[in-house]
Design an enzyme around this catalytic site. Sequence first.
Site, PDB file in Angstrom:
ATOM      1  N   THR A 185       8.835  -8.499   2.561  1.00 32.68           N
ATOM      2  CA  THR A 185       8.095  -7.440   1.983  1.00 32.68           C
ATOM      3  C   THR A 185       8.526  -6.294   3.032  1.00 32.68           C
ATOM      4  O   THR A 185       8.879  -6.540   4.307  1.00 32.68           O
ATOM      5  CB  THR A 185       6.456  -7.495   2.362  1.00 32.68           C
ATOM      6  OG1 THR A 185       6.306  -7.776   3.590  1.00 32.68           O
ATOM      7  CG2 THR A 185       6.091  -8.573   1.453  1.00 32.68           C
ATOM      8  N   GLU A 330       4.480  -9.608  -3.372  1.00 37.74           N
ATOM      9  CA  GLU A 330       3.792 -10.959  -3.107  1.00 37.74           C
ATOM     10  C   GLU A 330       3.243 -11.449  -4.601  1.00 37.74           C
ATOM     11  O   GLU A 330       2.696 -12.425  -4.726  1.00 37.74           O
ATOM     12  CB  GLU A 330       2.374 -10.554  -2.157  1.00 37.74           C
ATOM     13  CG  GLU A 330       2.845 -10.499  -0.931  1.00 37.74           C
ATOM     14  CD  GLU A 330       3.024  -9.091  -0.562  1.00 37.74           C
ATOM     15  OE1 GLU A 330       3.670  -8.446  -1.208  1.00 37.74           O
ATOM     16  OE2 GLU A 330       2.915  -8.791   0.763  1.00 37.74           O
ATOM     17  N   LYS A 438      -9.856  10.327   3.841  1.00 40.18           N
ATOM     18  CA  LYS A 438     -11.510  10.131   3.692  1.00 40.18           C
ATOM     19  C   LYS A 438     -11.766  11.516   4.413  1.00 40.18           C
ATOM     20  O   LYS A 438     -12.039  11.944   5.487  1.00 40.18           O
ATOM     21  CB  LYS A 438     -11.982   9.266   4.738  1.00 40.18           C
ATOM     22  CG  LYS A 438     -11.749   7.801   4.144  1.00 40.18           C
ATOM     23  CD  LYS A 438     -11.679   6.622   5.085  1.00 40.18           C
ATOM     24  CE  LYS A 438     -11.132   5.558   4.175  1.00 40.18           C
ATOM     25  NZ  LYS A 438     -10.175   4.787   5.017  1.00 40.18           N
ATOM     26  N   TRP A 443     -13.618   9.817  -0.456  1.00 38.39           N
ATOM     27  CA  TRP A 443     -12.201   9.556  -0.617  1.00 38.39           C
ATOM     28  C   TRP A 443     -11.708  10.518  -1.585  1.00 38.39           C
ATOM     29  O   TRP A 443     -11.935  10.978  -2.671  1.00 38.39           O
ATOM     30  CB  TRP A 443     -12.079   8.338  -1.066  1.00 38.39           C
ATOM     31  CG  TRP A 443     -12.364   6.866  -0.193  1.00 38.39           C
ATOM     32  CD1 TRP A 443     -12.953   7.142   0.964  1.00 38.39           C
ATOM     33  CD2 TRP A 443     -12.240   5.701  -0.530  1.00 38.39           C
ATOM     34  NE1 TRP A 443     -13.380   6.006   1.580  1.00 38.39           N
ATOM     35  CE2 TRP A 443     -12.903   5.136   0.784  1.00 38.39           C
ATOM     36  CE3 TRP A 443     -11.685   4.933  -1.350  1.00 38.39           C
ATOM     37  CZ2 TRP A 443     -12.760   3.672   0.679  1.00 38.39           C
ATOM     38  CZ3 TRP A 443     -11.534   3.476  -1.164  1.00 38.39           C
ATOM     39  CH2 TRP A 443     -12.170   2.894  -0.015  1.00 38.39           C
TER      40      TRP A 443
HETATM   41  P1  AMP Z   1       6.531  -3.758  -2.855  1.00 41.46           P
HETATM   42  O1  AMP Z   1       6.210  -4.917  -2.475  1.00 41.46           O
HETATM   43  O2  AMP Z   1       7.571  -3.290  -1.672  1.00 41.46           O
HETATM   44  O3  AMP Z   1       7.022  -3.880  -4.093  1.00 41.46           O
HETATM   45  O4  AMP Z   1       5.573  -3.035  -2.588  1.00 41.46           O
HETATM   46  C1  AMP Z   1       4.422  -2.943  -3.505  1.00 41.46           C
HETATM   47  C2  AMP Z   1       3.394  -1.868  -3.481  1.00 41.46           C
HETATM   48  O5  AMP Z   1       3.966  -0.454  -3.902  1.00 41.46           O
HETATM   49  C3  AMP Z   1       2.003  -1.934  -4.122  1.00 41.46           C
HETATM   50  O6  AMP Z   1       1.284  -2.472  -3.171  1.00 41.46           O
HETATM   51  C4  AMP Z   1       1.574  -0.465  -4.231  1.00 41.46           C
HETATM   52  O7  AMP Z   1       1.126   0.206  -3.168  1.00 41.46           O
HETATM   53  C5  AMP Z   1       3.029   0.393  -4.614  1.00 41.46           C
HETATM   54  N1  AMP Z   1       3.377   0.445  -6.191  1.00 41.46           N
HETATM   55  C6  AMP Z   1       3.879  -0.188  -6.961  1.00 41.46           C
HETATM   56  N2  AMP Z   1       3.946   0.047  -8.066  1.00 41.46           N
HETATM   57  C7  AMP Z   1       2.978   1.268  -8.082  1.00 41.46           C
HETATM   58  C8  AMP Z   1       2.467   1.952  -9.077  1.00 41.46           C
HETATM   59  N3  AMP Z   1       3.150   2.069 -10.414  1.00 41.46           N
HETATM   60  N4  AMP Z   1       1.781   2.789  -8.912  1.00 41.46           N
HETATM   61  C9  AMP Z   1       1.440   3.253  -7.529  1.00 41.46           C
HETATM   62  N5  AMP Z   1       1.814   2.221  -6.470  1.00 41.46           N
HETATM   63  C10 AMP Z   1       2.594   1.336  -6.787  1.00 41.46           C
END
Ligand code: AMP
Length: 547
Positions: A185, A330, A438, A443
């Site tokens: 990640t 994940e 906040k 929020w």
């Molecule tokens: P990653 O594991 O690097 O793909 O990051 C995942 C994170 O990206 C998620 O937990 C979200 O916070 C963000 N994310 C992915 N897709 C979206 C989406 N369509 N809208 C908002 N946040 C997103």
Amino acid sequence: MLGLMQDWPLLCHRIIDHAALNHGERPVISRSIEGPIHITKFSAIRARALRVAQRLERDGVKRGDRVATLAWNTWRHLESWYGILGIGAVYHTVNPRLFTDQIAWIINHAEDRMIMTDVTFLPILEKIAGHTPTVERTIVFCDGAHLPKTTLRNAVAYEDWIAEVDGDFSWKSFDENTAAGMCYTSGTTGNPKGVLYSHRSNVLHAMAALRPDMVGLSMSDIAMPVVPLFHANGWALGFAGPMAGASLVLPGQKLDGASIYDLLTQFKVTCTAAVPTVWLALLQHLEKTGGKLTHLRRVVIGGSACPRAMISTFQDVYGVEVIHAWGMTEMSPLGTTCTLKPEYAELKGEALLDVQQKQGHAPFGVEMKITDDAGQRMPWDGKTFGRLKVRGPAVARAYFKDDGQILDDEGFFDTGDVGTIDRYGYLNITDRSKDVIKSGGEWISSIELENLAVGHPKVAEAAVIGVRHPRWGERPLLIVVPKEGQAASKDELLGFLGGKVAKWWVPDDVVFVAEIPHTATGKIQKTALREQFKTYALPTAVAARGP
Ligand code: AMP
């Protein structure tokens, strides 16, 4: 009593077997790193993947060993995935956009034995070679003629390397829970964490992705995964494409608007997928050149929130359906997709965009809940915010070499996202939990404000962060990159937001910058922005403090 059906383990290499046998002639087209377009087909991909498997075995790679790939999307990268996992070894995609010392850290943590890479990334690997003792060999995705001089130990050109075996080889068979792939990640704080996919999770996940209400690939599609294979398991497309028998177009290294447009039109791509930044570049290119998207039917947009203006431009100007998707490394990574349920099928115009801007609903295999901080479930009313938690066969239960407990007592994983879910099951991500602003105990969603701000014609990119405020705790600050040659004023932008959100959501100030920092996966780096504006004095804060 057990059922009397066959024991047919869900192994990823069965996907390429299926594609080769049933869709063997389907083209796999790549923009090669060397430059020219390269065209192959699924039957050839399988044949060469078997050579990779056989050759890895000859190099002593065994079940469970990690083989890193640091590479763009091309046919060689795809066949390597199957070759690696076909002997029970583990493909480990490394994101080349990470800082060099992070790349070294990840390679060491994963204890990669081999690295398969493009010529492009040799300088990175040469820089870290002295600090990655587990790596025995580098296999460079090129032929002997294109292999540059390198100081890397035991480096070999991929084509020469696989030519040393005859391909007369059979996949290995093993338990479907065996590890198949690995991806770290991007982690904005602390060290990256390794997510370890199994054969079973990848196969089940690809089957879910293929559903018509998710990505919905079919054998009539020409699919272009612009999202790199090194970003969150390639959004499952390396498995879902061959499983469906869809043609693939792999864009290689050039991801700028003009290059993507060239592939879309030249190869009549029908479905594509990437993060919003890529589509922003394509739309800017189209606006400049007057290009049309004649063949494209669907574009999957995820990784960060898809701006409303982007959805409407794709749909209303170019006639391309947007599928907004949410997920994370994940989760293999697809969590939800925003296709329309019958309950919403009649919506038009702004009301339709209101729904499409949400991240969508979960397929079979992804269970969601939103909870308060104490873990109590919150209602699905489309209004109540909660911490988003997920459970399913393609969701991580632990990180690699990490004993930390990451599931709650019902087996749900906390995504770190905050959102609402409406009565039809549509998720709306309002923020990362650490990015929520906040203000006076309430929020404010930074994502919603950002989405609205980029709808302004003079704004190229926008970020909203919380800045300390003596009275409200935090208040929103809007940070804007103006479009080239445009100058917007603070009042103009705040006035634009004014009618669209509650009055107390309107940011207290606007700053204009030349660039907003991004993470290695293209997300806005809020931590860096918060650091940069840590001591920013909002005009309202000065007023609240008094003279
Ligand atoms: P990653 O594991 O690097 O793909 O990051 C995942 C994170 O990206 C998620 O937990 C979200 O916070 C963000 N994310 C992915 N897709 C979206 C989406 N369509 N809208 C908002 N946040 C997103």
